[in-house]
Design an enzyme around this catalytic site. Structure first.
Site, PDB file in Angstrom:
ATOM      1  N   GLY A  16     -69.199 -19.849-104.172  1.00 29.96           N
ATOM      2  CA  GLY A  16     -70.259 -19.271-105.017  1.00 29.96           C
ATOM      3  C   GLY A  16     -70.552 -20.170-106.207  1.00 29.96           C
ATOM      4  N   ARG A  19     -74.454 -20.877-108.952  1.00 27.49           N
ATOM      5  CA  ARG A  19     -75.095 -20.239-110.118  1.00 27.49           C
ATOM      6  C   ARG A  19     -74.042 -19.559-110.990  1.00 27.49           C
ATOM      7  NH1 ARG A  19     -77.616 -14.676-107.500  1.00 27.49           N
ATOM      8  NH2 ARG A  19     -75.943 -13.362-108.277  1.00 27.49           N
ATOM      9  N   SER A  41     -73.900 -18.668-100.559  1.00 23.23           N
ATOM     10  CA  SER A  41     -74.105 -17.770 -99.419  1.00 23.23           C
ATOM     11  C   SER A  41     -75.576 -17.579 -99.111  1.00 23.23           C
ATOM     12  CB  SER A  41     -73.451 -16.410 -99.666  1.00 23.23           C
ATOM     13  OG  SER A  41     -73.986 -15.816-100.823  1.00 23.23           O
ATOM     14  N   ASP A  69     -70.513 -17.528 -95.744  1.00 21.07           N
ATOM     15  CA  ASP A  69     -70.166 -16.196 -96.260  1.00 21.07           C
ATOM     16  C   ASP A  69     -68.644 -16.105 -96.214  1.00 21.07           C
ATOM     17  OD1 ASP A  69     -69.487 -13.558 -96.611  1.00 21.07           O
ATOM     18  OD2 ASP A  69     -70.960 -12.766 -95.202  1.00 21.07           O
ATOM     19  N   SER A 148     -60.792 -10.281-113.112  1.00 18.35           N
ATOM     20  CA  SER A 148     -61.671  -9.720-114.142  1.00 18.35           C
ATOM     21  C   SER A 148     -60.849  -8.826-115.054  1.00 18.35           C
ATOM     22  CB  SER A 148     -62.777  -8.873-113.493  1.00 18.35           C
ATOM     23  OG  SER A 148     -63.425  -8.075-114.452  1.00 18.35           O
ATOM     24  N   TYR A 161     -64.679  -2.536-107.395  1.00 18.06           N
ATOM     25  CA  TYR A 161     -64.551  -3.862-108.020  1.00 18.06           C
ATOM     26  C   TYR A 161     -63.162  -4.014-108.666  1.00 18.06           C
ATOM     27  CZ  TYR A 161     -66.009  -7.827-111.039  1.00 18.06           C
ATOM     28  OH  TYR A 161     -66.118  -9.043-111.676  1.00 18.06           O
ATOM     29  N   ALA A 163     -60.423  -2.482-107.849  1.00 14.85           N
ATOM     30  CA  ALA A 163     -59.406  -2.615-106.791  1.00 14.85           C
ATOM     31  C   ALA A 163     -59.372  -4.043-106.265  1.00 14.85           C
ATOM     32  CB  ALA A 163     -59.702  -1.626-105.658  1.00 14.85           C
ATOM     33  N   LYS A 165     -60.318  -6.799-107.808  1.00 17.11           N
ATOM     34  CA  LYS A 165     -59.881  -7.769-108.817  1.00 17.11           C
ATOM     35  C   LYS A 165     -58.402  -7.578-109.181  1.00 17.11           C
ATOM     36  CE  LYS A 165     -63.753 -10.036-109.202  1.00 17.11           C
ATOM     37  NZ  LYS A 165     -63.846 -11.460-108.830  1.00 17.11           N
TER      38      LYS A 165
HETATM   39  P1  NAD Z   1     -73.098 -14.168-110.024  1.00 12.20           P
HETATM   40  O1  NAD Z   1     -73.574 -12.983-109.288  1.00 12.20           O
HETATM   41  O2  NAD Z   1     -74.028 -14.875-110.941  1.00 12.20           O
HETATM   42  O3  NAD Z   1     -72.510 -15.260-109.001  1.00 12.20           O
HETATM   43  C1  NAD Z   1     -71.714 -14.902-107.916  1.00 12.20           C
HETATM   44  C2  NAD Z   1     -71.746 -16.024-106.906  1.00 12.20           C
HETATM   45  O4  NAD Z   1     -71.005 -15.619-105.746  1.00 12.20           O
HETATM   46  C3  NAD Z   1     -73.159 -16.347-106.447  1.00 12.20           C
HETATM   47  O5  NAD Z   1     -73.327 -17.741-106.378  1.00 12.20           O
HETATM   48  C4  NAD Z   1     -73.219 -15.735-105.048  1.00 12.20           C
HETATM   49  O6  NAD Z   1     -74.105 -16.406-104.190  1.00 12.20           O
HETATM   50  C5  NAD Z   1     -71.770 -15.928-104.591  1.00 12.20           C
HETATM   51  N1  NAD Z   1     -71.439 -15.036-103.487  1.00 12.20           N
HETATM   52  C6  NAD Z   1     -71.581 -13.691-103.415  1.00 12.20           C
HETATM   53  N2  NAD Z   1     -71.192 -13.243-102.215  1.00 12.20           N
HETATM   54  C7  NAD Z   1     -70.766 -14.328-101.511  1.00 12.20           C
HETATM   55  C8  NAD Z   1     -70.246 -14.504-100.201  1.00 12.20           C
HETATM   56  N3  NAD Z   1     -70.073 -13.465 -99.382  1.00 12.20           N
HETATM   57  N4  NAD Z   1     -69.911 -15.750 -99.809  1.00 12.20           N
HETATM   58  C9  NAD Z   1     -70.084 -16.812-100.633  1.00 12.20           C
HETATM   59  N5  NAD Z   1     -70.580 -16.706-101.891  1.00 12.20           N
HETATM   60  C10 NAD Z   1     -70.923 -15.474-102.308  1.00 12.20           C
HETATM   61  O7  NAD Z   1     -71.794 -13.686-110.781  1.00 12.20           O
HETATM   62  P2  NAD Z   1     -70.908 -14.377-111.936  1.00 12.20           P
HETATM   63  O8  NAD Z   1     -71.021 -13.527-113.113  1.00 12.20           O
HETATM   64  O9  NAD Z   1     -71.200 -15.824-112.037  1.00 12.20           O
HETATM   65  O10 NAD Z   1     -69.447 -14.121-111.311  1.00 12.20           O
HETATM   66  C11 NAD Z   1     -68.607 -15.157-110.794  1.00 12.20           C
HETATM   67  C12 NAD Z   1     -67.214 -14.598-110.631  1.00 12.20           C
HETATM   68  O11 NAD Z   1     -66.694 -14.195-111.891  1.00 12.20           O
HETATM   69  C13 NAD Z   1     -67.155 -13.353-109.738  1.00 12.20           C
HETATM   70  O12 NAD Z   1     -65.978 -13.384-108.956  1.00 12.20           O
HETATM   71  C14 NAD Z   1     -67.082 -12.222-110.743  1.00 12.20           C
HETATM   72  O13 NAD Z   1     -66.492 -11.072-110.202  1.00 12.20           O
HETATM   73  C15 NAD Z   1     -66.256 -12.858-111.823  1.00 12.20           C
HETATM   74  N6  NAD Z   1     -66.400 -12.221-113.130  1.00 12.20           N
HETATM   75  C16 NAD Z   1     -67.621 -12.151-113.749  1.00 12.20           C
HETATM   76  C17 NAD Z   1     -67.721 -11.531-114.996  1.00 12.20           C
HETATM   77  C18 NAD Z   1     -69.017 -11.421-115.746  1.00 12.20           C
HETATM   78  O14 NAD Z   1     -69.059 -10.726-116.765  1.00 12.20           O
HETATM   79  N7  NAD Z   1     -70.082 -12.066-115.323  1.00 12.20           N
HETATM   80  C19 NAD Z   1     -66.577 -10.991-115.599  1.00 12.20           C
HETATM   81  C20 NAD Z   1     -65.369 -11.066-114.934  1.00 12.20           C
HETATM   82  C21 NAD Z   1     -65.281 -11.695-113.698  1.00 12.20           C
END
Ligand code: NAD
Length: 253
Positions: A16, A19, A41, A69, A148, A161, A163, A165
């Site tokens: 992922g 972005r 993905s 995926d 998280s 979520y 569960a 994390k």
């Molecule tokens: P985001 O939605 O901007 O990015 C998530 C990325 O995961 C995207 O590029 C998406 O294409 C990819 N993705 C989703 N499903 C997929 C799959 N099945 N196979 C391959 N790629 C897949 O989210 P983000 O905020 O950048 O989050 C990134 C990570 O950080 C995540 O694991 C999220 O749970 C974690 N996180 C985010 C926050 C927050 O506040 N943004 C806080 C704690 C943890």
């Protein structure tokens, strides 16, 4: 002792990575790696844009974008195989890909529970299992899993979520114990609220409520998380394993 020679270029895979936090991680690793695979993905254009940004950071970088995926074991295996076919090794695996499907327990659909577990928890397992086969042979690896603050403390409306994390934390510590003797470290990062597309969908009311719980009274940015990833990916962190680092503005204190 690492079998990776000090000056040999590192090879990293960021799931992922096209972005949000994944993009910041890709950019952060671009400066310290020779080879980088950005997994995506759906959004090929975002992944290509990130690849271009990484090349501008490090013109010597070899970077590829690969669609997969990660919730599918076959696709995760093929993703890791592609990295190894292309670069010959895999030194750093960042399990960043993740999704939310928020809702209260009473009304949460089974498919929303299953999908979040499939992507966040099983996807992390799939990629780790695929990469570790090579890392064990290399006797070198750095695995960094995105958990998280919700996985540590829980959050109303995020049973699925949380569960997934929390599961990542248990998995990280178990893998760290299994792999420490092979010179493979496994650590997790548990960010608080970070400004990305994932949190952009929250209402102003929810965001305000979260901000009151953050001693620094502000959300973090993706680069705050990337800094922690860079530390765990570096040789400087060689004596850290099974750790959970929390870029969260003090939220989890
Ligand atoms: P985001 O939605 O901007 O990015 C998530 C990325 O995961 C995207 O590029 C998406 O294409 C990819 N993705 C989703 N499903 C997929 C799959 N099945 N196979 C391959 N790629 C897949 O989210 P983000 O905020 O950048 O989050 C990134 C990570 O950080 C995540 O694991 C999220 O749970 C974690 N996180 C985010 C926050 C927050 O506040 N943004 C806080 C704690 C943890």
């Amino acid at each position: 002792m690492s079998r990776r020679q000090e000056n040999a270029p590192r090879t990293a895979l960021v799931t992922g990575g096209g972005r949000g936090i994944g993009r910041a991680i890709s950019e952060g690793l671009a400066a310290m790696c020779g080879n980088l695979c950005i997994n995506y993905s759906g959004d090929a254009a975002a992944a290509e844009e990130t690849a271009g940004r990484c090349r501008r950071i490090n013109p010597d970088l070899h970077v590829i974008t690969v669609k997969a995926d990660i919730s599918s074991a076959d696709e995760a295996d093929a993703l890791v195989k592609r990295v190894i076919d292309e670069f010959g090794r895999i030194d750093i695996l960042v399990n960043n890909a993740g999704i939310t499907r928020d809702g209260l327990l009473l009304t949460m659909k089974e498919e929303d529970f299953d999908r979040v577990i499939a992507v966040n928890l099983k996807g992390t397992f799939n990629c780790c299992r695929a990469a570790v086969k090579k890392m064990v042979r290399q006797r070198y690896g750095r695995i960094i899993n995105l958990s998280s603050v919700t996985g540590v403390h829980g959050n109303a409306g995020q049973v699925n979520y949380a569960a997934s994390k929390a599961g990542i934390i248990g998995m990280t510590k178990s893998m760290a114990k299994e792999l420490a003797g092979r010179n493979i470290t496994v650590n997790a990062i548990a960010p608080g609220m970070i400004e990305t597309d994932m949190t952009a969908v929250l209402s102003d009311q929810v965001k305000e409520a979260i901000l009151t719980q953050i001693p620094m009274h502000r959300a973090g940015c993706p680069e705050d998380v990337a800094q922690a990833v860079k530390f765990f990916a570096s040789d400087d962190s060689g004596y850290f394993t099974g750790q959970i680092l929390c870029p969260d503005g003090g939220m989890g204190m």
